[in-house]
Every structure is written in structure tokens, then in C-alpha cells.
Design a protein around this motif. Structure first.
Motif, mmCIF file in Angstrom:
data_model
loop_
_atom_site.group_PDB
_atom_site.id
_atom_site.type_symbol
_atom_site.label_atom_id
_atom_site.label_comp_id
_atom_site.label_asym_id
_atom_site.label_seq_id
_atom_site.Cartn_x
_atom_site.Cartn_y
_atom_site.Cartn_z
ATOM 1 N N GLN A 6 -1.234 0.807 34.129
ATOM 2 C CA GLN A 6 -1.863 -0.236 34.969
ATOM 3 C C GLN A 6 -2.693 0.353 36.114
ATOM 4 O O GLN A 6 -3.532 -0.334 36.696
ATOM 5 C CB GLN A 6 -0.823 -1.231 35.505
ATOM 6 N N ILE B 137 -9.366 -12.042 35.045
ATOM 7 C CA ILE B 137 -8.386 -10.976 35.315
ATOM 8 C C ILE B 137 -7.026 -11.554 35.703
ATOM 9 O O ILE B 137 -6.938 -12.532 36.442
ATOM 10 C CB ILE B 137 -8.905 -10.084 36.483
ATOM 11 N N ARG B 138 -5.965 -10.878 35.180
ATOM 12 C CA ARG B 138 -4.593 -11.214 35.624
ATOM 13 C C ARG B 138 -4.133 -10.071 36.533
ATOM 14 O O ARG B 138 -4.188 -8.899 36.140
ATOM 15 C CB ARG B 138 -3.663 -11.323 34.410
ATOM 16 N N HIS B 139 -3.687 -10.384 37.717
ATOM 17 C CA HIS B 139 -3.331 -9.349 38.690
ATOM 18 C C HIS B 139 -2.138 -8.504 38.256
ATOM 19 O O HIS B 139 -2.056 -7.327 38.601
ATOM 20 C CB HIS B 139 -3.056 -9.988 40.062
ATOM 21 N N ASP B 140 -1.217 -9.094 37.478
ATOM 22 C CA ASP B 140 -0.019 -8.341 37.078
ATOM 23 C C ASP B 140 -0.338 -7.194 36.124
ATOM 24 O O ASP B 140 0.487 -6.312 35.916
ATOM 25 C CB ASP B 140 1.008 -9.286 36.435
ATOM 26 N N THR B 141 -1.543 -7.180 35.520
ATOM 27 C CA THR B 141 -1.894 -6.096 34.599
ATOM 28 C C THR B 141 -2.489 -4.874 35.313
ATOM 29 O O THR B 141 -2.576 -3.795 34.724
ATOM 30 C CB THR B 141 -2.905 -6.588 33.539
ATOM 31 N N LEU C 92 -1.633 -4.243 38.775
ATOM 32 C CA LEU C 92 -0.753 -3.974 39.922
ATOM 33 C C LEU C 92 0.701 -4.079 39.452
ATOM 34 O O LEU C 92 0.961 -4.727 38.430
ATOM 35 C CB LEU C 92 -1.027 -4.978 41.051
ATOM 36 N N ILE D 246 -11.191 -2.380 35.898
ATOM 37 C CA ILE D 246 -10.429 -3.502 36.465
ATOM 38 C C ILE D 246 -10.595 -4.733 35.562
ATOM 39 O O ILE D 246 -9.619 -5.410 35.226
ATOM 40 C CB ILE D 246 -10.901 -3.820 37.911
ATOM 41 N N GLY E 296 -7.508 -5.594 33.453
ATOM 42 C CA GLY E 296 -7.039 -6.837 34.060
ATOM 43 C C GLY E 296 -7.016 -7.980 33.072
ATOM 44 O O GLY E 296 -6.173 -8.873 33.155
#
Lengths: 68, 362
Positions: free
Chosen positions: B39, B168-172, B174, B234, B238
Motif C-alpha cells: 500500500q 480512490i479508496r483511502h484504505d488501499t 494507507l 495513488i 487507490g
């Protein structure tokens, strides 16, 4: 081997055009390099088109480095 | 004004550089970085900035002393003639294999994305014959073409990446912690290996004018490239997550396929393919010019024009023979060409610089 023969024919055609220009300009070193390229194409082409396994550059390096 | 009619400026060379690195960056870096960096992979281009800056400073120092010589002549002067010639010959082999590699990637991408039923040999013949025709002119024509094509490609690339950003998904991407430092460094080898093609282009240094602007313009270019690559990573990681990205052959294309504008405009991956075709054309043409220019200095040739056609035929046969299939090609690229790129793009220039300093040539 038809594909190989076509390549050899193209090589002959290129040679007729470019070697003529090289000889006219009296470029000795260019002629040597041209001949080296032509010999490489003929030998490597033969190896590739007769399905020699090591004619594939990747197979050769992958076997040495990756699968050693 | 240019110093000579057949010379190109540093700006034009950097336009060529941006185009030639963009295609391999999009193809290789997402999956390579995701494999090692997970990640945190999107931070890897920032690490790659350092080796590229080192090479920029090395070249700037070299060109303060050697203003008109080609890189091959510089090698021979600094490292003595036999050693210099041997290293330059290795560069000739490297650039020849790179040309065949990228030619094969170009056709594999076309047959793997939009033309699955067409024999790839057709695309090799088509592209190489176009390049052979374009190379009948001078390097300046390719340089001017790059000046026109580079903004188009960059705008298209930016447009596609911008459309990906809202998905984008933030969990991917971070969280990131200090344990990611080593994976990020490992992941940066991919982008470093590609940014370092910078050095290869300077085998055209005898055709280059305005070298005094080299450092400033190069630093600006590399910062633009690093920022673009980071945003692209990103967007891709993301959207798809690192575990999917590292298993996907061309993640950028898969990500672009998911773009949908107001549920009406879809399947815009053809834009990405068109961008790639343009970039690959310049990439292969530039690599052929570099290889022939190396051969010119190496073998002390007067004219390389009569060798262009046979060299292109040689590239054709090497393109066929470089790999039996796409899997083999990717393994070769990832495990062999990336380390070789780092050696030729960073290690040898550092050795050249150190030798030059010791021998007081720089």
C-alpha cells in the motif's frame, strides 16, 4: 522457413541499395559493420526460425539468472 | 538560436526523455511497485528522485569540461581507450536489447488490448517501416515531433489520471509506517531503472546545444515526472488495491477501463492505447538513433545513414526472438533488465565520475 527466406530476400534488397551507397562513398568501416549485421541476421534468424530454444534471449537469461 | 542546424536543444532532448519514460513507467511501475511496496508503493517514485538527481549532477559536471564531445568520446578520454570502448560497446548492446524489448512490448500491448486476433508480426513490420521512413530525415525532426507530441501525451495522461482520482479508496493506500521504508526502497528500483534512461540519451551529447541549461531544466523535468508517477500510482493502487495491481499485467489499462463519465462516456481505454502508440513510436525511434550514434563513435564511422535499414532489420529479428511469450518477456524485464538499467544508468556513470575526479579530467 518461408518467413526466414522473406527476411533473407529483404536483407538482399537492403544490401543492394545500401552497399552501393557505402561503396560509392568508399566507407570501409561501414561496410564491415554492415556485413557483421548481415551475418548476425542470417545466423540468428536461422536459429530462431528452426525453433532453437536458446534463440530466445529471455529464455537464455531467465534460465541463467532467474531459475538458477 | 541553435548552434548548428543539425543540433537539438536540451529542452528538445528532455521532451524526448519524458515521452520515452512515460510508456515504460505506465506499463511496469504500478505492478513492480505494488509487488514490493504494497500500500506504500505510491511513495517509491520519491526515492527514485535521488539516483536521478545524482546522475544529473554527474552529467552537469562532465559537460562543464567536455562541451562538444559525444558520451562515447568522454568515456574513452576518462577511462582510457580500451576500457572506454568496451563500456561503450556494452551500452550499444544494452540500447539494442532495449529497442527490441520495447518494440515487443508495443506489439504485445496492441494484441493484448484492442487487436487480439491480429498476428503481432504485422504490427512489428508496420511500426518499424514507419520508423525507417521517419529516420531518413534527421534527429531534429524527431526532436521537433517530440515537442509537439509531448504536451498531447501529457495532457491525455493527466486527463485519464484525473478521472481515476475520484474513485480512490483511502484504505488501499494507507496506513503507512516506518516499517514501509525498506519495501518502498525495494519498490523504487522499478521507477529508478526507468528514470535512469536519462543517461542513455546523453550519448547524443555531440548533437546537443545549450548544455549550460542542463541542470536546471533536467531537475524540473524529473520533478514533473516524479510527481506524475506518484499521482498515477495513488490513482491505480487507490482504485484497485496493491494485491490486485501486482497480479495485473497492465494495471493502468484495467483502471482506465473502469472510468465512466456521468454513466454515458465509457470504454475510453482507446485514448490510453493511442497515447501509448505515439509514445512507443518516439521511444523506439530515439533508441535506434542513440544506438546508431554509439556505433558511429565506437567504430569511428563517417556516415550511419547506410546502416539504418539493416539495423532496423536486425531489430525486427531481435523483436521476434527476444521472448517466446509475454510471461517470459515480463520476467526478463523485471528480473534482468531493471538491475541492468540501474548498472548502466547509475553505477557506471558514478564510476565514470569517480575516475574522472581521480584522474583530474573533470
Amino acid at each position: 522457413l518461408i518467413h526466414y527466406l522473406v527476411i533473407v530476400l529483404i536483407l538482399i534488397a537492403i544490401s543492394i541499395i545500401d552497399v552501393k551507397a557505402i561503396i560509392q562513398k568508399q566507407l570501409k568501416k561501414e561496410l564491415y559493420l554492415f556485413s557483421s549485421f548481415a551475418i548476425f541476421i542470417i545466423i540468428y534468424g536461422y536459429l530462431y526460425f528452426t525453433n532453437s530454444y536458446y534463440a530466445s534471449i529471455s529464455s537464455l537469461f531467465n534460465e541463467i539468472v532467474v531459475h538458477k | 538560436m541553435l548552434a548548428k542546424i543539425n543540433q537539438i536543444s536540451v529542452r528538445q532532448l528532455l521532451c524526448i526523455y519524458i515521452i520515452i519514460v512515460l510508456s515504460p513507467l505506465i506499463r511496469l511501475v504500478p505492478s513492480y511497485a505494488a509487488e514490493y511496496g504494497k500500500q506504500a508503493a505510491w511513495l517509491s517514485p520519491l526515492v527514485s528522485l535521488l539516483p536521478t538527481l545524482i546522475v544529473i549532477y554527474i552529467l552537469d559536471s562532465i559537460f562543464k569540461r567536455y562541451k562538444t564531445e559525444s558520451m562515447a568520446q568522454i568515456f574513452e578520454d576518462i577511462m582510457s581507450k580500451p576500457v572506454g570502448m568496451f563500456i561503450v560497446f556494452l551500452y550499444f548492446l544494452w540500447s539494442t536489447v532495449l529497442t527490441a524489448l520495447y518494440m515487443r512490448y508495443d506489439v504485445e500491448r496492441l494484441t493484448g488490448s484492442i487487436y487480439p486476433n491480429i498476428n503481432f508480426i504485422f504490427f512489428i513490420i508496420f511500426t518499424l517501416s514507419q520508423i525507417a521512413y521517419a529516420l531518413r530525415t534527421d534527429l531534429t525532426v524527431i526532436a521537433r515531433m517530440s515537442e509537439v507530441i509531448m504536451p498531447i501525451i501529457f495532457i491525455l495522461f493527466g486527463f485519464l489520471v484525473l478521472l481515476l482520482l475520484p474513485m480512490i479508496r483511502h484504505d488501499t493506500i494507507l496506513p503507512i509506517s516506518y516499517t514501509d521504508i525498506i519495501p518502498i526502497i525495494k519498490a523504487s528500483r522499478g521507477s529508478s531503472g526507468i528514470y535512469l534512461y536519462y543517461f542513455l540519451l546523453f550519448f547524443l551529447s555531440d548533437k546537443l546545444s545549450h548544455k549550460q541549461k542542463l541542470k536546471k531544466q533536467s531537475i524540473l523535468t524529473i520533478i514533473i515526472l516524479v510527481v506524475s508517477t506518484t499521482i498515477m500510482l495513488i490513482a491505480i493502487i487507490g482504485l484497485m488495491g496493491s494485491s490486485v495491481v501486482r497480479r495485473t499485467p497492465i494495471p493502468f489499462l484495467v483502471a482506465v477501463k473502469q472510468i465512466s463519465i456521468i454513466n454515458t462516456i465509457q470504454n475510453i481505454e482507446s485514448v490510453a492505447v493511442a497515447m501509448w502508440i505515439l509514445a512507443d513510436f518516439i521511444l523506439i525511434a530515439a533508441l535506434i538513433i542513440v544506438s546508431l550514434n554509439i556505433a558511429k563513435t565506437l567504430f569511428n564511422l563517417k556516415d550511419i545513414k547506410p546502416l539504418q535499414n539493416i539495423y532496423i532489420l536486425l531489430i525486427y529479428i531481435l523483436t521476434l526472438g527476444i521472448a517466446n511469450n509475454k510471461l517470459e518477456l515480463e520476467t526478463f524485464s523485471q528480473y534482468i533488465m531493471i538491475p541492468i538499467n540501474l548498472i548502466f544508468g547509475l553505477l557506471i556513470p558514478m564510476v565514470l565520475f569517480a575516475t574522472g575526479k581521480i584522474r583530474k579530467k573533470i
